[in-house]
Design a protein around this motif. Structure first.
Motif, PDB file in Angstrom:
ATOM      1  N   ALA A  47       0.823  -1.210   0.000  1.00  0.00           N
ATOM      2  CA  ALA A  47       0.000   0.000   0.000  1.00  0.00           C
ATOM      3  C   ALA A  47       0.856   1.259   0.000  1.00  0.00           C
ATOM      4  CB  ALA A  47      -0.933  -0.001   1.209  1.00  0.00           C
ATOM      5  N   SER A  48       1.994   1.227   0.690  1.00  0.00           N
ATOM      6  CA  SER A  48       2.896   2.385   0.699  1.00  0.00           C
ATOM      7  C   SER A  48       3.494   2.616  -0.685  1.00  0.00           C
ATOM      8  CB  SER A  48       4.009   2.181   1.729  1.00  0.00           C
ATOM      9  OG  SER A  48       3.487   2.070   3.031  1.00  0.00           O
ATOM     10  N   LEU A  49       3.869   1.534  -1.380  1.00  0.00           N
ATOM     11  CA  LEU A  49       4.421   1.675  -2.728  1.00  0.00           C
ATOM     12  C   LEU A  49       3.356   2.178  -3.707  1.00  0.00           C
ATOM     13  CD1 LEU A  49       6.630  -1.551  -2.946  1.00  0.00           C
ATOM     14  CD2 LEU A  49       7.386   0.812  -2.616  1.00  0.00           C
ATOM     15  N   VAL A  50       2.135   1.664  -3.578  1.00  0.00           N
ATOM     16  CA  VAL A  50       1.039   2.142  -4.431  1.00  0.00           C
ATOM     17  C   VAL A  50       0.768   3.614  -4.167  1.00  0.00           C
ATOM     18  CG1 VAL A  50      -1.430   1.913  -4.912  1.00  0.00           C
ATOM     19  CG2 VAL A  50      -0.011  -0.135  -4.683  1.00  0.00           C
ATOM     20  N   SER A  51       0.759   3.995  -2.903  1.00  0.00           N
ATOM     21  CA  SER A  51       0.526   5.405  -2.547  1.00  0.00           C
ATOM     22  C   SER A  51       1.658   6.280  -3.053  1.00  0.00           C
ATOM     23  CB  SER A  51       0.395   5.541  -1.028  1.00  0.00           C
ATOM     24  OG  SER A  51      -0.713   4.819  -0.541  1.00  0.00           O
ATOM     25  N   ALA A  52       2.904   5.786  -2.948  1.00  0.00           N
ATOM     26  CA  ALA A  52       4.056   6.562  -3.409  1.00  0.00           C
ATOM     27  C   ALA A  52       3.987   6.793  -4.909  1.00  0.00           C
ATOM     28  CB  ALA A  52       5.347   5.846  -3.037  1.00  0.00           C
ATOM     29  N   ALA A  53       3.707   5.734  -5.679  1.00  0.00           N
ATOM     30  CA  ALA A  53       3.631   5.874  -7.131  1.00  0.00           C
ATOM     31  C   ALA A  53       2.480   6.797  -7.531  1.00  0.00           C
ATOM     32  CB  ALA A  53       3.457   4.499  -7.775  1.00  0.00           C
ATOM     33  N   SER A  54       1.330   6.645  -6.886  1.00  0.00           N
ATOM     34  CA  SER A  54       0.170   7.478  -7.227  1.00  0.00           C
ATOM     35  C   SER A  54       0.411   8.932  -6.836  1.00  0.00           C
ATOM     36  CB  SER A  54      -1.079   6.935  -6.521  1.00  0.00           C
ATOM     37  OG  SER A  54      -1.313   5.586  -6.855  1.00  0.00           O
ATOM     38  N   GLY A  55       0.919   9.156  -5.611  1.00  0.00           N
ATOM     39  CA  GLY A  55       1.180  10.523  -5.170  1.00  0.00           C
ATOM     40  C   GLY A  55       2.246  11.206  -5.992  1.00  0.00           C
ATOM     41  N   TYR A  56       3.283  10.472  -6.360  1.00  0.00           N
ATOM     42  CA  TYR A  56       4.356  11.021  -7.205  1.00  0.00           C
ATOM     43  C   TYR A  56       3.813  11.427  -8.577  1.00  0.00           C
ATOM     44  CZ  TYR A  56       8.614  11.003 -10.073  1.00  0.00           C
ATOM     45  OH  TYR A  56       9.619  11.326 -10.947  1.00  0.00           O
ATOM     46  N   ALA A  57       3.004  10.566  -9.177  1.00  0.00           N
ATOM     47  CA  ALA A  57       2.436  10.872 -10.492  1.00  0.00           C
ATOM     48  C   ALA A  57       1.519  12.093 -10.430  1.00  0.00           C
ATOM     49  CB  ALA A  57       1.674   9.661 -11.031  1.00  0.00           C
ATOM     50  N   LEU A  58       0.698  12.183  -9.387  1.00  0.00           N
ATOM     51  CA  LEU A  58      -0.212  13.317  -9.264  1.00  0.00           C
ATOM     52  C   LEU A  58       0.525  14.621  -8.973  1.00  0.00           C
ATOM     53  CD1 LEU A  58      -3.040  11.600  -7.189  1.00  0.00           C
ATOM     54  CD2 LEU A  58      -3.229  12.425  -9.540  1.00  0.00           C
ATOM     55  N   ALA A  59       1.692  14.530  -8.345  1.00  0.00           N
ATOM     56  CA  ALA A  59       2.438  15.733  -7.994  1.00  0.00           C
ATOM     57  C   ALA A  59       3.354  16.207  -9.112  1.00  0.00           C
ATOM     58  CB  ALA A  59       3.259  15.477  -6.727  1.00  0.00           C
ATOM     59  N   LYS A  60       3.912  15.278  -9.902  1.00  0.00           N
ATOM     60  CA  LYS A  60       4.982  15.633 -10.839  1.00  0.00           C
ATOM     61  C   LYS A  60       4.584  15.581 -12.308  1.00  0.00           C
ATOM     62  CE  LYS A  60       7.753  16.684  -7.686  1.00  0.00           C
ATOM     63  NZ  LYS A  60       8.141  18.108  -7.535  1.00  0.00           N
ATOM     64  N   TYR A  61       3.409  15.101 -12.614  1.00  0.00           N
ATOM     65  CA  TYR A  61       2.971  15.051 -14.007  1.00  0.00           C
ATOM     66  C   TYR A  61       1.692  15.859 -14.169  1.00  0.00           C
ATOM     67  CZ  TYR A  61       6.306  11.223 -14.400  1.00  0.00           C
ATOM     68  OH  TYR A  61       7.444  10.474 -14.375  1.00  0.00           O
ATOM     69  N   VAL A  62       1.623  16.607 -15.245  1.00  0.00           N
ATOM     70  CA  VAL A  62       0.435  17.387 -15.567  1.00  0.00           C
ATOM     71  C   VAL A  62      -0.316  16.675 -16.690  1.00  0.00           C
ATOM     72  CG1 VAL A  62      -0.442  19.609 -16.358  1.00  0.00           C
ATOM     73  CG2 VAL A  62       1.598  19.521 -14.898  1.00  0.00           C
ATOM     74  N   PHE A  63      -1.548  16.300 -16.443  1.00  0.00           N
ATOM     75  CA  PHE A  63      -2.349  15.614 -17.452  1.00  0.00           C
ATOM     76  C   PHE A  63      -3.809  15.999 -17.259  1.00  0.00           C
ATOM     77  CE2 PHE A  63      -1.560  12.866 -13.822  1.00  0.00           C
ATOM     78  CZ  PHE A  63      -2.825  12.457 -13.451  1.00  0.00           C
ATOM     79  N   ARG A  64      -4.568  15.785 -18.286  1.00  0.00           N
ATOM     80  CA  ARG A  64      -5.977  16.181 -18.254  1.00  0.00           C
ATOM     81  C   ARG A  64      -6.738  15.358 -17.210  1.00  0.00           C
ATOM     82  NH1 ARG A  64      -8.995  16.222 -23.922  1.00  0.00           N
ATOM     83  NH2 ARG A  64      -7.367  17.813 -24.201  1.00  0.00           N
ATOM     84  N   GLY A  65      -7.511  16.044 -16.406  1.00  0.00           N
ATOM     85  CA  GLY A  65      -8.305  15.387 -15.373  1.00  0.00           C
ATOM     86  C   GLY A  65      -7.543  15.073 -14.106  1.00  0.00           C
ATOM     87  N   ARG A  66      -6.323  15.610 -13.944  1.00  0.00           N
ATOM     88  CA  ARG A  66      -5.526  15.296 -12.759  1.00  0.00           C
ATOM     89  C   ARG A  66      -6.235  15.752 -11.484  1.00  0.00           C
ATOM     90  NH1 ARG A  66       0.257  18.072 -11.452  1.00  0.00           N
ATOM     91  NH2 ARG A  66      -1.143  19.871 -11.323  1.00  0.00           N
ATOM     92  N   ASP A  67      -6.715  16.996 -11.477  1.00  0.00           N
ATOM     93  CA  ASP A  67      -7.364  17.516 -10.268  1.00  0.00           C
ATOM     94  C   ASP A  67      -8.651  16.763  -9.969  1.00  0.00           C
ATOM     95  OD1 ASP A  67      -5.343  19.360  -9.969  1.00  0.00           O
ATOM     96  OD2 ASP A  67      -6.409  20.958 -11.036  1.00  0.00           O
ATOM     97  N   ALA A  68      -9.412  16.426 -11.007  1.00  0.00           N
ATOM     98  CA  ALA A  68     -10.658  15.678 -10.785  1.00  0.00           C
ATOM     99  C   ALA A  68     -10.362  14.297 -10.224  1.00  0.00           C
ATOM    100  CB  ALA A  68     -11.442  15.568 -12.088  1.00  0.00           C
ATOM    101  N   LEU A  69      -9.310  13.653 -10.743  1.00  0.00           N
ATOM    102  CA  LEU A  69      -8.921  12.339 -10.232  1.00  0.00           C
ATOM    103  C   LEU A  69      -8.472  12.425  -8.779  1.00  0.00           C
ATOM    104  CD1 LEU A  69      -8.288   9.334 -10.668  1.00  0.00           C
ATOM    105  CD2 LEU A  69      -6.051  10.014 -11.564  1.00  0.00           C
ATOM    106  N   PHE A  70      -7.682  13.448  -8.474  1.00  0.00           N
ATOM    107  CA  PHE A  70      -7.205  13.598  -7.098  1.00  0.00           C
ATOM    108  C   PHE A  70      -8.368  13.876  -6.144  1.00  0.00           C
ATOM    109  CE2 PHE A  70      -5.516  16.412  -3.708  1.00  0.00           C
ATOM    110  CZ  PHE A  70      -4.709  15.481  -3.077  1.00  0.00           C
ATOM    111  N   ASN A  71      -9.313  14.708  -6.557  1.00  0.00           N
ATOM    112  CA  ASN A  71     -10.464  14.996  -5.706  1.00  0.00           C
ATOM    113  C   ASN A  71     -11.325  13.755  -5.495  1.00  0.00           C
ATOM    114  OD1 ASN A  71      -9.752  17.703  -5.428  1.00  0.00           O
ATOM    115  ND2 ASN A  71     -10.908  18.325  -7.243  1.00  0.00           N
TER     116      ASN A  71
END
Length: 277
Positions: free
Chosen positions: A84-108
């Motif tokens: 779960a920590s690795l999944v959270s790390a990969a997901s959080g890293y992608a949401l923080a460092k990559y800009v893509f369409r729907g990023r904010d909606a996905l995070f919310n």
């Protein structure tokens, strides 16, 4: 002014007593034999060998099944916490460092998952996993706990603060792939934050009762929470088992306390690093 200052202090003291009193009672009650449990003062410990007798009786109960429950909890919490920590790390890293369409909606949407209580999800998870034939199995308890919305939120905040974009750009200029950037740079810089995510997830899985209670039917698959509950139900007809339940509860706290104390130094390193930055 001094009288006003005493009010929050008194509130904190009352809150501390409220939290510490049950733990203190368990510690005291575990020292008593079954005959002394209801015959002595509540917070008066026994100075005999009651706790040793209780541990021996607990070990002998059904061929030492309590230690099987402890091992199950350790496996569920350790494997689930790491993945779960690795999944959270990969997901959080992608949401923080990559800009893509729907990023904010996905995070919310992910963040909205924090507001859902586990009791609401337990039955749908059971129905889904029963269709896949994964109930009463290690995977049936583990899989629903690998996605942690709160862990993803923490990892996104930590990745945004601790992983410099300039370092990632330098790695790209050197020919690093995005996966290598994440494993070689992102994970290393996020390590102190991942310790917190792992500890929180470990405690959540270790203390989880409802999900394994719904998923499992075999005693040998029970974690310690469900195992002690089953022991408590048998204790309704046999009062001597209450001492075993109390002793088992005390022993189940030990791994969590040991893990918390052993990981404290990583938090201190993180705080010092943050102050230097």
């Amino acid at each position: 002014m001094r009288r006003v200052a005493w009010l929050p202090t008194a509130g904190l003291v009352l809150g501390a007593i409220y939290c510490v009193a049950p733990t203190l009672w368990i510690l005291v009650a575990a020292t008593k034999s079954p005959a002394e449990l209801f015959a002595t003062a509540t917070y008066l410990p026994s100075f005999g060998a009651g706790i040793l007798h209780n541990i021996r009786d607990l070990t002998a109960y059904q061929g030492g099944i309590f230690w099987r429950w402890m091992l199950n909890s350790f496996l569920y919490a350790t494997v689930g916490g790491v993945i779960a920590s690795l999944v959270s790390a990969a997901s959080g890293y992608a949401l923080a460092k990559y800009v893509f369409r729907g990023r904010d909606a996905l995070f919310n949407t992910i963040l909205a998952g924090v507001l859902l209580p586990q009791i609401v999800l337990a039955i749908p998870q059971y129905l889904l996993l029963s269709k896949a034939g994964l109930t009463d199995s290690f995977a049936g308890v583990l899989l629903p706990q690998l996605f942690n919305p709160y862990g993803i939120y923490l990892c996104r905040i930590y990745a945004a603060a601790s992983v410099p974009d300039s370092m990632l750009e330098a790695g790209r200029l050197d020919g690093c792939s995005e996966f290598r950037l994440f494993t070689s740079i992102g994970l290393r810089l996020m390590a102190p934050g991942l310790v917190t995510v792992f500890l929180l997830q470990f405690i959540v899985i270790w203390n989880n009762f409802l999900l394994p209670f719904v998923m499992l039917t075999s005693d040998s698959q029970f974690p310690v929470t469900v195992g002690l509950y089953s022991l408590l139900r048998h204790g309704a007809a046999e009062a001597s088992l209450y001492s075993l339940v109390i002793t088992g509860t005390l022993l189940s706290i030990v791994p969590v306390v040991a893990l918390f104390l052993s990981l404290q130094r990583y938090w201190r390193i993180d705080l010092v690093t943050g102050s230097i930055k």
